[in-house]
Design an enzyme around this catalytic site. Structure first.
Site, PDB file in Angstrom:
ATOM      1  N   LEU A 195      -8.408   0.638   6.302  1.00  0.00           N
ATOM      2  CA  LEU A 195      -9.111   0.715   5.013  1.00  0.00           C
ATOM      3  C   LEU A 195      -9.827   2.048   4.816  1.00  0.00           C
ATOM      4  O   LEU A 195     -10.326   2.647   5.770  1.00  0.00           O
ATOM      5  CB  LEU A 195     -10.122  -0.441   4.910  1.00  0.00           C
ATOM      6  N   HIS A 247      -9.925   1.319  -0.845  1.00  0.00           N
ATOM      7  CA  HIS A 247     -10.071  -0.127  -0.628  1.00  0.00           C
ATOM      8  C   HIS A 247     -11.536  -0.561  -0.852  1.00  0.00           C
ATOM      9  O   HIS A 247     -11.801  -1.641  -1.380  1.00  0.00           O
ATOM     10  CB  HIS A 247      -9.665  -0.489   0.808  1.00  0.00           C
ATOM     11  N   SER A 301      -3.943   5.524   3.535  1.00  0.00           N
ATOM     12  CA  SER A 301      -3.966   5.269   4.989  1.00  0.00           C
ATOM     13  C   SER A 301      -3.005   6.198   5.714  1.00  0.00           C
ATOM     14  O   SER A 301      -3.169   6.473   6.894  1.00  0.00           O
ATOM     15  CB  SER A 301      -3.545   3.827   5.279  1.00  0.00           C
ATOM     16  N   GLN A 317       4.015  -0.070  -7.803  1.00  0.00           N
ATOM     17  CA  GLN A 317       3.748  -1.396  -7.230  1.00  0.00           C
ATOM     18  C   GLN A 317       2.937  -2.256  -8.210  1.00  0.00           C
ATOM     19  O   GLN A 317       3.244  -3.438  -8.426  1.00  0.00           O
ATOM     20  CB  GLN A 317       2.978  -1.208  -5.922  1.00  0.00           C
TER      21      GLN A 317
END
Ligand code: PAF
Length: 226
Positions: free
Chosen positions: A31, A35, A191, A158
């Site tokens: 994270l 996030h 990430s 997405q």
């Protein structure tokens, strides 16, 4: 914060939240500030009341290609739990692959988004990726049954595909897209940045700079030097 590792733990926790809106932030862990912002947005009070906020960490094998980085994808559940708790999550669902897909990955009912979305942009270069994302998110939604699903705008393709899947399957959840969080050099938090060397990182920072310039070209061309 409660750590939930099985579907039974998750059910118990969800039952205990009856009467509160349930807001869900699915992640693959590792994270970062992006996030953190998703979780902070998830904690915001809505007309239905103060939400119960659930974070999930699951590195989803279905969305990695055969030569993808599944095995080396960064995993640090203790650090994720600490960030999640500080950002307001009340529980962390972190199932094993076996727990989430007890029948095995090969036996799963797959969710296949429409070809027009899968076969454009980065879809052709990542075969099976968006099916893998849609399948795991639908599975998580079926288990959690949240009122609101929070996703980052950083992964715009997405987000677009998941909005479409939720609409087409008439899933009873509101999808909330949240603004991209950027690092000091303008690069969107991710990430996977830890894979970049210093020079790759410098080159990557040219992308947001070029996009910002393109935006000025389109929206305010008079600001550009002659
Ligand atoms: O954006 C991600 O981290 C993943 O694609 C998601 C939505 C958690 C599904 O595995």
């Amino acid at each position: 914060m409660r750590l939930l590792q099985t579907r039974a733990d998750l059910n118990d926790w969800c039952r205990g939240q009856t009467g509160r809106p349930l807001h869900f932030v699915p992640t693959m862990g590792s994270l970062h500030a992006g996030h953190q912002q998703l979780l902070q947005r998830a904690c915001e009070v809505v007309p239905a009341g103060r939400p119960a906020v659930l974070l999930s960490v699951f590195v989803n094998p279905l969305q990695f290609g055969p030569s993808g980085d599944f095995d080396r994808y960064p995993r640090d559940l203790a650090a994720d739990a600490a960030l999640g708790e500080a950002a307001g999550a009340e529980a962390l669902f972190a199932p094993s692959v076996q727990e989430l897909f007890p029948g095995g990955e090969a036996q799963l009912t797959a969710v296949v988004p429409p070809a027009a979305l899968r076969q454009t942009l980065c879809g052709p270069g990542r075969p099976g990726h968006f099916e893998g994302v849609a399948t795991v998110v639908c599975r998580l939604l079926a288990l959690v049954r949240p009122d609101r699903l929070l996703l980052g705008e950083k992964d715009w393709q997405q987000l677009t595909i998941l909005r479409r899947v939720v609409a087409d399957l008439a899933l009873p959840v509101t999808v909330q897209g949240c603004a991209t969080v950027r690092e000091a050099d303008g690069l969107a938090c991710s990430s996977r940045h830890r894979y970049l060397s210093a020079s790759e990182r410098d080159r990557a920072a040219a992308l947001p700079a070029a996009l910002a310039l393109a935006l000025i070209h389109i929206s305010e061309p008079t600001r550009l030097p002659p």
